[in-house]
Design an enzyme around this catalytic site. Structure first.
Site, PDB file in Angstrom:
ATOM      1  N   GLN A 149      -5.897  22.699  21.147  1.00  0.00           N
ATOM      2  CA  GLN A 149      -5.854  24.122  20.830  1.00  0.00           C
ATOM      3  C   GLN A 149      -4.394  24.554  20.728  1.00  0.00           C
ATOM      4  O   GLN A 149      -3.653  24.452  21.711  1.00  0.00           O
ATOM      5  CB  GLN A 149      -6.558  24.872  21.965  1.00  0.00           C
ATOM      6  CG  GLN A 149      -6.804  26.325  21.720  1.00  0.00           C
ATOM      7  CD  GLN A 149      -7.393  26.974  22.967  1.00  0.00           C
ATOM      8  OE1 GLN A 149      -7.060  26.608  24.089  1.00  0.00           O
ATOM      9  NE2 GLN A 149      -8.258  27.945  22.789  1.00  0.00           N
ATOM     10  N   SER A 152      -1.271  29.273  22.298  1.00  0.00           N
ATOM     11  CA  SER A 152      -0.171  29.901  23.046  1.00  0.00           C
ATOM     12  C   SER A 152       1.185  29.556  22.455  1.00  0.00           C
ATOM     13  O   SER A 152       1.373  28.488  21.873  1.00  0.00           O
ATOM     14  CB  SER A 152      -0.192  29.433  24.504  1.00  0.00           C
ATOM     15  OG  SER A 152      -1.454  29.642  25.064  1.00  0.00           O
ATOM     16  N   SER A 185      -2.936  21.430  25.645  1.00  0.00           N
ATOM     17  CA  SER A 185      -3.472  20.273  26.354  1.00  0.00           C
ATOM     18  C   SER A 185      -3.841  19.169  25.374  1.00  0.00           C
ATOM     19  O   SER A 185      -4.525  19.422  24.378  1.00  0.00           O
ATOM     20  CB  SER A 185      -4.714  20.687  27.152  1.00  0.00           C
ATOM     21  OG  SER A 185      -4.374  21.709  28.055  1.00  0.00           O
ATOM     22  N   GLU A 268     -14.696  29.579  25.144  1.00  0.00           N
ATOM     23  CA  GLU A 268     -13.845  28.976  26.162  1.00  0.00           C
ATOM     24  C   GLU A 268     -14.152  29.571  27.539  1.00  0.00           C
ATOM     25  O   GLU A 268     -14.381  28.858  28.499  1.00  0.00           O
ATOM     26  CB  GLU A 268     -12.373  29.197  25.795  1.00  0.00           C
ATOM     27  CG  GLU A 268     -11.409  28.501  26.735  1.00  0.00           C
ATOM     28  CD  GLU A 268      -9.980  28.502  26.223  1.00  0.00           C
ATOM     29  OE1 GLU A 268      -9.632  29.377  25.395  1.00  0.00           O
ATOM     30  OE2 GLU A 268      -9.207  27.629  26.653  1.00  0.00           O
ATOM     31  N   GLU A 390      -5.955  38.079  35.633  1.00  0.00           N
ATOM     32  CA  GLU A 390      -5.662  39.498  35.372  1.00  0.00           C
ATOM     33  C   GLU A 390      -6.272  39.916  34.039  1.00  0.00           C
ATOM     34  O   GLU A 390      -6.854  41.003  33.914  1.00  0.00           O
ATOM     35  CB  GLU A 390      -4.137  39.732  35.336  1.00  0.00           C
ATOM     36  CG  GLU A 390      -3.449  39.673  36.698  1.00  0.00           C
ATOM     37  CD  GLU A 390      -3.370  38.258  37.264  1.00  0.00           C
ATOM     38  OE1 GLU A 390      -3.358  37.291  36.487  1.00  0.00           O
ATOM     39  OE2 GLU A 390      -3.344  38.129  38.505  1.00  0.00           O
TER      40      GLU A 390
HETATM   41  C1  LIG Z   1      -3.211  23.811  32.599  1.00  0.00           C
HETATM   42  C2  LIG Z   1      -3.091  24.691  31.418  1.00  0.00           C
HETATM   43  C3  LIG Z   1      -3.613  24.284  30.203  1.00  0.00           C
HETATM   44  C4  LIG Z   1      -3.482  25.085  29.073  1.00  0.00           C
HETATM   45  N1  LIG Z   1      -3.962  24.618  27.880  1.00  0.00           N
HETATM   46  C5  LIG Z   1      -3.730  25.342  26.752  1.00  0.00           C
HETATM   47  C6  LIG Z   1      -4.087  24.826  25.472  1.00  0.00           C
HETATM   48  O1  LIG Z   1      -4.647  23.735  25.368  1.00  0.00           O
HETATM   49  N2  LIG Z   1      -3.811  25.539  24.368  1.00  0.00           N
HETATM   50  C7  LIG Z   1      -3.201  26.771  24.440  1.00  0.00           C
HETATM   51  O2  LIG Z   1      -2.992  27.377  23.404  1.00  0.00           O
HETATM   52  N3  LIG Z   1      -2.834  27.290  25.635  1.00  0.00           N
HETATM   53  C8  LIG Z   1      -3.094  26.604  26.796  1.00  0.00           C
HETATM   54  N4  LIG Z   1      -2.701  27.122  28.027  1.00  0.00           N
HETATM   55  C9  LIG Z   1      -1.972  28.388  28.038  1.00  0.00           C
HETATM   56  C10 LIG Z   1      -2.667  29.572  28.689  1.00  0.00           C
HETATM   57  O3  LIG Z   1      -3.697  30.053  27.872  1.00  0.00           O
HETATM   58  C11 LIG Z   1      -1.603  30.640  28.971  1.00  0.00           C
HETATM   59  O4  LIG Z   1      -0.705  30.097  29.912  1.00  0.00           O
HETATM   60  C12 LIG Z   1      -2.173  31.932  29.511  1.00  0.00           C
HETATM   61  O5  LIG Z   1      -2.932  32.582  28.532  1.00  0.00           O
HETATM   62  C13 LIG Z   1      -1.099  32.873  30.039  1.00  0.00           C
HETATM   63  O6  LIG Z   1      -0.057  33.058  29.136  1.00  0.00           O
HETATM   64  P1  LIG Z   1       1.478  32.889  29.608  1.00  0.00           P
HETATM   65  O7  LIG Z   1       1.577  31.551  30.194  1.00  0.00           O
HETATM   66  O8  LIG Z   1       2.333  33.211  28.485  1.00  0.00           O
HETATM   67  O9  LIG Z   1       1.662  33.925  30.761  1.00  0.00           O
HETATM   68  P2  LIG Z   1       2.000  35.482  30.596  1.00  0.00           P
HETATM   69  O10 LIG Z   1       1.096  36.094  29.582  1.00  0.00           O
HETATM   70  O11 LIG Z   1       3.453  35.685  30.404  1.00  0.00           O
HETATM   71  O12 LIG Z   1       1.571  36.023  32.016  1.00  0.00           O
HETATM   72  C14 LIG Z   1       2.446  36.014  33.165  1.00  0.00           C
HETATM   73  C15 LIG Z   1       1.767  36.842  34.259  1.00  0.00           C
HETATM   74  O13 LIG Z   1       1.633  38.195  33.797  1.00  0.00           O
HETATM   75  C16 LIG Z   1       0.293  38.597  33.885  1.00  0.00           C
HETATM   76  N5  LIG Z   1      -0.023  39.502  32.788  1.00  0.00           N
HETATM   77  C17 LIG Z   1       0.234  39.361  31.457  1.00  0.00           C
HETATM   78  N6  LIG Z   1      -0.279  40.373  30.753  1.00  0.00           N
HETATM   79  C18 LIG Z   1      -0.907  41.187  31.640  1.00  0.00           C
HETATM   80  C19 LIG Z   1      -1.661  42.398  31.535  1.00  0.00           C
HETATM   81  N7  LIG Z   1      -1.911  42.972  30.354  1.00  0.00           N
HETATM   82  N8  LIG Z   1      -2.129  42.923  32.667  1.00  0.00           N
HETATM   83  C20 LIG Z   1      -1.920  42.337  33.878  1.00  0.00           C
HETATM   84  N9  LIG Z   1      -1.232  41.214  34.042  1.00  0.00           N
HETATM   85  C21 LIG Z   1      -0.730  40.643  32.930  1.00  0.00           C
HETATM   86  C22 LIG Z   1      -0.505  37.322  33.769  1.00  0.00           C
HETATM   87  O14 LIG Z   1      -1.806  37.476  34.306  1.00  0.00           O
HETATM   88  C23 LIG Z   1       0.339  36.370  34.564  1.00  0.00           C
HETATM   89  O15 LIG Z   1       0.074  36.511  35.909  1.00  0.00           O
HETATM   90  C24 LIG Z   1      -2.823  26.330  29.173  1.00  0.00           C
HETATM   91  C25 LIG Z   1      -2.334  26.762  30.401  1.00  0.00           C
HETATM   92  C26 LIG Z   1      -2.446  25.951  31.524  1.00  0.00           C
HETATM   93  C27 LIG Z   1      -1.905  26.439  32.832  1.00  0.00           C
END
Ligand SMILES: Cc1cc2nc3c(=O)[nH]c(=O)nc-3n(C[C@H](O)[C@H](O)[C@H](O)COP(=O)(O)OP(=O)(O)OC[C@H]3O[C@@H](n4cnc5c(N)ncnc54)[C@H](O)[C@@H]3O)c2cc1C
Lengths: 421, 392
Positions: A149, A152, A185, A268, A390
């Site tokens: 996928q 992100s 992933s 998902e 969240e």
């Molecule tokens: C093990 C693992 C596997 C993954 N696999 C994939 C994959 O295969 N493909 C893919 O595309 N992505 C993948 N991801 C990515 C995952 O979907 C994102 O990490 C996730 O959506 C959060 O985005 P970010 O990391 O940019 O965090 P951010 O969006 O920057 O968030 C940081 C913090 O801010 C909080 N926050 C952000 N916006 C808000 C809001 N509106 N209200 C309250 N709190 C908020 C979040 O909850 C979090 O605590 C994976 C992540 C992990 C950990």
């Protein structure tokens, strides 16, 4: 009944199951099929509880794929897919009984196929062109193609619609893609990727995205594994540099990729709360472990274990309920309820697992490793991947309880005018 | 005891939906929360006219009683639907004590279709079904494996001596089912309200919608219920049934408290915005919705199992553990998200919190419910050693 799709000769007859079949009828039919088709040494290993031997067959480069071809052509790998696409056309709760029965023989598809089988599969079924269905679905059914996928980005996680990877249509109709994805992933192992890219920067962020089924072997696609907190390198950052993507790889209309993504995201969330069956789970394993090592004698620890056990069982019941309730319908925002409950539970279980160990799982014999430590380190996956807790709480509050949406000052601005206020 | 449930778990039928709708309509009309409050403030036990109507026109008291005892032969699931609806509006009348706590003991002790006619079930259940008799269950406390702890002891002539400190509806019910220690261990007995040596002392209750009394027995004549020697089994079976119904009531209360709070968050403004737009509020409400969904699954999963089976007993204890804790937390959160108005007597929020705390004690605490899971979960560990020191 057999279907013939281009390039595939079915290796077995399709199983037929009625949409109204009872649990007992489904279990009997699937077990009869497994007894007739599952290799004998596999059946024997299951019977004596030798999971390592089963795993060895499943991962065998010849025997594994041969089994999954057979399973795919029988329709049992994709029980809820329509019959014309090689499925059995069963409603969600009936399909779940099929999958549960397979799982008891360890004959079900690999967990790592989730992105392909569930996310790509349902997205293509709902949005794919006839050609895309004919080309991709047979291989997904058989597990012959591995998917990742590519959603992100460094600048777009929770705010996924804020992604900035660009796709520009060329004179010959192909798309030129440039950008960077992250946390993908298994992208380094994948044959195909679910890709979202910005195709109209002058439209508001949700309305200028297009969705593609990207062949990961295309020149310019470069996944680089990233080491995770667990020490493993399963996810990647993926660089996309002048990647030429044919228009035939586009899924759904131009600039309507966000609607396609909703299908993927709902599947998902729905899939991230465990299988729909009430039975032994992780808490049962922890209870057995605690009894075995004597930590069960600690009444405080015991009640915490029982509390987690109750929660796990109740989540299983909730998953069964939602499968029964949804029938043929697509998953809804309620999937967020189970995903959230599952991530809260996963953390409890992860911490408890280390608390059961006399040494807190802080050190171990290198030859043996520590499952408790491995699980402890992996537990935060669930509250982040697939949308953070969240974000799930926001979805529940907004879509289930009807509370106001979070303010998003950029929502209606053209994408390329964001951040100027 | 109850009719067998045939549909697979969560496969709701039109009959189930129709029943829910009917009960909801009647209660909305005749027993909204405002009415529960009115009765409580007037010091009334319940609305006797409504009670008769529920029996005669809707047939709720006899809904799940066997037809041979004047009932309609419904299932425990049917009953759970009714009790959940009552829980939503904080109905506090004799329904739960009579139909949910006492009748299950009479049913569990009954020999069934093949049993002898003319026993206590045949004598009393038809009167429960037609609304002419209310009953209460008197137990001193529940022990670590779910067995009743009794100070009441039966002498050779079957006379009971002892105390049950808190008996729901015990001061007003027409019949008392008492768990006491008989010659063969804990067993249910029936005590008529006019019996010699019976003292019923009314108590003040946390849950304003319900009444309770202390029951003191001093050489009180009683009638043993069911086969001698089966008493512990009868009480355990009945208790599992009651656990499911109390869980259903908790689900109803929790659902109403969550709805009430979501509605407030959608209308109350502060800082120029609806409070429901603040994440501190949204996220707490989202957690309330999660608990409500999970509790609903737990209660009805249990209601769908076949009474008397080991799966049923485990599911009932799981439901009691989950729903008891969940309703209490939701009761607290409901008040929190209402602010000052939530702390007032006039607002309904505290009625739910009171009910949540009281229901949680009805059949033993959630922690006790979890301890009850142990014998089946870890058969090698003796139940006694697992639960010492757990307060009820
Ligand atoms: C093990 C693992 C596997 C993954 N696999 C994939 C994959 O295969 N493909 C893919 O595309 N992505 C993948 N991801 C990515 C995952 O979907 C994102 O990490 C996730 O959506 C959060 O985005 P970010 O990391 O940019 O965090 P951010 O969006 O920057 O968030 C940081 C913090 O801010 C909080 N926050 C952000 N916006 C808000 C809001 N509106 N209200 C309250 N709190 C908020 C979040 O909850 C979090 O605590 C994976 C992540 C992990 C950990």
């Amino acid at each position: 009944m057999t279907v013939t799709e281009p390039g595939t000769e079915p290796v077995t007859e399709r199983v037929t199951l009625a949409a109204g079949a009872s649990d007992a009828e489904i279990i009997a039919a699937v077990e009869a099929w497994l007894r007739a088709h599952l290799p004998e040494d596999w059946q024997a290993a299951v019977a004596r509880g030798d999971l390592a031997a089963v795993e060895a067959i499943r991962e065998d480069p010849e025997r594994g794929p041969a089994w999954f071809d057979l399973l795919g052509d029988s329709g049992l790998a994709t029980p809820t897919w329509p019959v014309e696409h090689g499925g059995l056309g069963l409603p969600a709760d009936r399909g779940a009984v099929v999958t549960e029965t397979l799982a008891r023989y360890r004959a079900e598809r690999h967990n790592r196929d989730f992105v392909g089988l569930v996310l790509a599969g349902h997205t293509i079924l709902e949005w794919g062109s006839p050609e895309q269905k004919a080309e991709r679905l047979p291989a997904l059914r058989r597990g012959r193609e591995f998917w990742c996928q590519l959603f992100s980005e460094p600048g777009a996680g929770s705010d996924l619609a804020g992604l900035s990877t660009r796709a520009v249509q060329q004179a010959d109709g192909t798309w030129l893609v440039n950008g960077q994805k992250v946390w993908n992933s298994y992208a380094h192992l994948a044959d195909f990727g679910l890709l979202m890219a910005r195709t109209d920067p002058s439209a508001p962020k949700h309305r200028g995205i297009t969705y593609f089924l990207l062949d990961m072997r295309t020149p310019g696609v470069e996944p680089r594994p990233l080491k995770q907190m667990t020490g493993n390198a399963e996810f990647n950052e993926t660089f996309l540099t002048d990647v030429v993507v044919p228009d035939s790889a586009r899924i759904g209309p131009v600039n309507q990729g966000w609607s396609v993504a909703i299908t993927t995201l709902m599947q998902e969330r729905n899939g991230l709360s465990g299988r729909p069956a009430v039975g032994p789970g992780e808490a049962d394993e922890l209870v057995a472990r605690a009894v075995g090592n004597g930590s069960w004698e600690d009444p405080v620890l015991r009640d915490r274990l029982l509390e987690a056990y109750v929660e796990e069982k109740v989540l299983q019941m909730t998953t069964v309920r939602s499968f029964v309730a949804s029938g043929d319908a697509a998953p809804t925002a309620e999937g967020s309820i189970r995903k959230l409950a599952h991530s809260v539970l996963a953390e409890k279980l992860g911490v408890l697992g280390t608390d059961l160990e006399a040494d807190g799982a802080v050190a171990w014999d290198p030859a043996e490793g520590s499952e408790a430590a491995d699980r402890f380190l992996a537990m935060k996956t669930y509250s982040i991947a697939g949308g953070t807790s969240e974000i799930q709480r926001n979805i529940i509050a907004e879509r289930v309880l009807g509370l106001p949406k979070d303010p998003d000052p950029e929502r209606h601005l053209p994408f390329n005018e964001r951040g100027r206020g | 005891m109850y009719a067998e449930q045939r549909e697979p778990e969560f496969g709701w039928t039109d009959e189930h939906r129709g029943l829910r709708e009917t009960v909801r309509r009647v209660l909305a009309d005749r027993a909204p929360v405002a009415r529960a409050r009115e009765l409580a403030e007037a010091g009334e036990r319940h609305d006797p006219a409504l009670w008769s109507e529920l029996a005669e026109q809707v047939g709720l008291q006899g809904l799940a009683l066997p037809e041979r005892y004047g009932g309609f032969g419904g299932t425990l699931l049917d009953l759970a639907i009714v009790v959940e609806e009552m829980g939503r509006v904080l109905y506090g009348g004799p329904f739960l004590p009579t139909v949910g706590l006492a009748a299950p003991v009479l049913l569990a002790a009954d020999g069934g279709e093949d049993g002898p006619d003319g026993g206590p079930a045949a004598e009393y259940l038809p009167r429960i079904a037609d609304g002419s008799l209310t009953a209460a269950l008197a137990v001193e406390a529940w022990g670590p494996a779910g067995e009743p702890v009794v100070t009441a002891t039966a002498d050779a002539a079957g006379r009971l001596t002892g105390t049950a400190p808190v008996v729901l509806d015990g001061g007003d019910a027409d019949l008392l089912v008492v768990a006491a220690r008989g010659p063969d261990g804990p067993a249910p007995y029936l005590v008529e309200t006019g019996a010699a040596g019976l003292t019923r002392t009314p108590l003040e209750t946390l849950d304003l919608t319900r009444r309770a009394a202390r029951i003191t027995l001093d050489g009180t004549p009683a009638r043993a219920l069911g086969d001698p020697g089966r008493g512990a089994v009868v009480l355990a079976r009945a208790r599992a049934v009651s656990s499911v119904l109390v869980s259903a009531e908790q689900v109803g209360g929790m659902t109403a408290a969550t709805d009430l709070t979501a509605e407030y968050a959608r209308t109350r403004r502060q800082f120029g915005r609806l409070i429901g737009s603040f994440q501190g509020v949204k996220h707490r409400l989202a957690d309330m919705a999660v608990r409500q969904e999970m509790a609903h699954s737990a209660a009805y999963w249990a209601a769908w199992q076949e009474p008397g089976t080991p799966e049923f007993a485990q599911a009932a204890a799981i439901a009691r553990s989950y729903c008891g804790d969940a309703f209490l937390q939701t009761g607290l959160d409901a008040i929190q998200l209402h602010g000052g108005i939530g702390f007032t007597w006039e607002h309904d929020a505290h009625l739910y919190l009171r009910r949540a705390r009281a229901d949680r004690a009805l059949l033993g605490s959630p922690q006790l419910a979890r301890a009850e899971l142990v014998p089946a979960l870890v058969p090698t560990v003796p139940a006694r050693s697992t639960t010492e020191g757990i307060p009820a």
